[in-house]
Design an enzyme around this catalytic site. Structure first.
Site, PDB file in Angstrom:
ATOM      1  CB  CYS A 109      31.118 -31.001  38.290  1.00  0.00           C
ATOM      2  SG  CYS A 109      29.795 -30.364  37.247  1.00  0.00           S
TER       3      CYS A 109
ATOM      4  CG  HIS B 147      26.608 -32.976  41.443  1.00  0.00           C
ATOM      5  ND1 HIS B 147      27.862 -32.576  41.847  1.00  0.00           N
ATOM      6  CD2 HIS B 147      26.552 -32.741  40.098  1.00  0.00           C
ATOM      7  CE1 HIS B 147      28.523 -32.104  40.801  1.00  0.00           C
ATOM      8  NE2 HIS B 147      27.759 -32.205  39.723  1.00  0.00           N
ATOM      9  CD  GLU B 148      24.441 -34.825  37.655  1.00  0.00           C
ATOM     10  OE1 GLU B 148      24.317 -33.866  36.865  1.00  0.00           O
ATOM     11  OE2 GLU B 148      25.546 -35.319  37.942  1.00  0.00           O
TER      12      GLU B 148
ATOM     13  CG  HIS C  73      24.439 -29.212  37.111  1.00  0.00           C
ATOM     14  ND1 HIS C  73      25.461 -28.334  36.900  1.00  0.00           N
ATOM     15  CD2 HIS C  73      25.024 -30.396  37.435  1.00  0.00           C
ATOM     16  CE1 HIS C  73      26.633 -28.961  37.086  1.00  0.00           C
ATOM     17  NE2 HIS C  73      26.383 -30.214  37.413  1.00  0.00           N
TER      18      HIS C  73
HETATM   19 NI    NI Z   1      27.933 -31.582  37.707  1.00  0.00          NI
END
Ligand code: NI
Length: 169
Positions: A92, A134-135, A138
């Site tokens: 990341c 994953h994105e 966030h």
């Molecule tokens: Ni990330």
């Protein structure tokens, strides 16, 4: 990692195709390209809005990864298809120089909008599904280390992969 903004729930976008939104996406694109990221979320550059971009062509950080089309995804909604999960290494841009093993759903249906307000609706799997999970994490204040199940599978990229030419980000 450590900035409270990265642990906040980001706000939905209410107006599309605005100069502000286009400028945000350009900043995100430049940052992602400079750091050879597979994706980036707006909170990672200090903007708490529900905007992510991602895409993997020939990326030195992910030399073996399948291609993922360049995508701007706003106000995303994710729904796993089935319960199957698979472990995989992630990094990341907000946790530089490290990698960890994270379980993700292998099949994913996601919807959202592009920067012009056009709907996006996709059924994806494997690496594409992993990148989107994953994105979009966030946007809900979740960094991948929070999902690592065995912290022995978390460490410095150059220690874990000494013979690899993965960029030390
Ligand atoms: Ni990330």
């Amino acid at each position: 990692m450590g900035d409270p903004l990265l642990f906040a729930k980001a706000e939905p976008v209410t107006q599309f195709d605005t100069p502000e939104l286009h400028a945000l996406i350009e900043d995100m694109h430049d940052t992602m390209a400079q750091m050879n990221g597979a994706g980036i979320a707006a909170p990672q550059i200090g903007v708490s809005m529900r905007v992510v971009i991602f895409g993997v062509g020939n990326n030195p950080r992910y030399p073996d990864a399948e291609k993922v089309p360049y995508t701007v995804l706003i106000n995303p909604v994710l729904n796993p298809v089935g319960n199957n999960m698979e472990d995989g290494w992630e990094g990341c841009l907000s946790v530089p120089g490290m990698r960890g093993v994270v379980p993700r759903y292998t099949r994913l249906h996601y919807t959202g909008f592009d920067q012009f307000g056009q709907p996006i609706d996709r059924l994806v799997s494997d690496f594409h599904a992993r990148v989107v999970q994953h994105e979009c994490d966030h946007l809900d204040g979740i960094l991948y280390p929070m999902r690592i199940q065995d912290l022995r599978n978390f460490g410095y990229t150059d220690v874990l992969f000494p013979d690899s030419d993965i960029a030390d980000d």
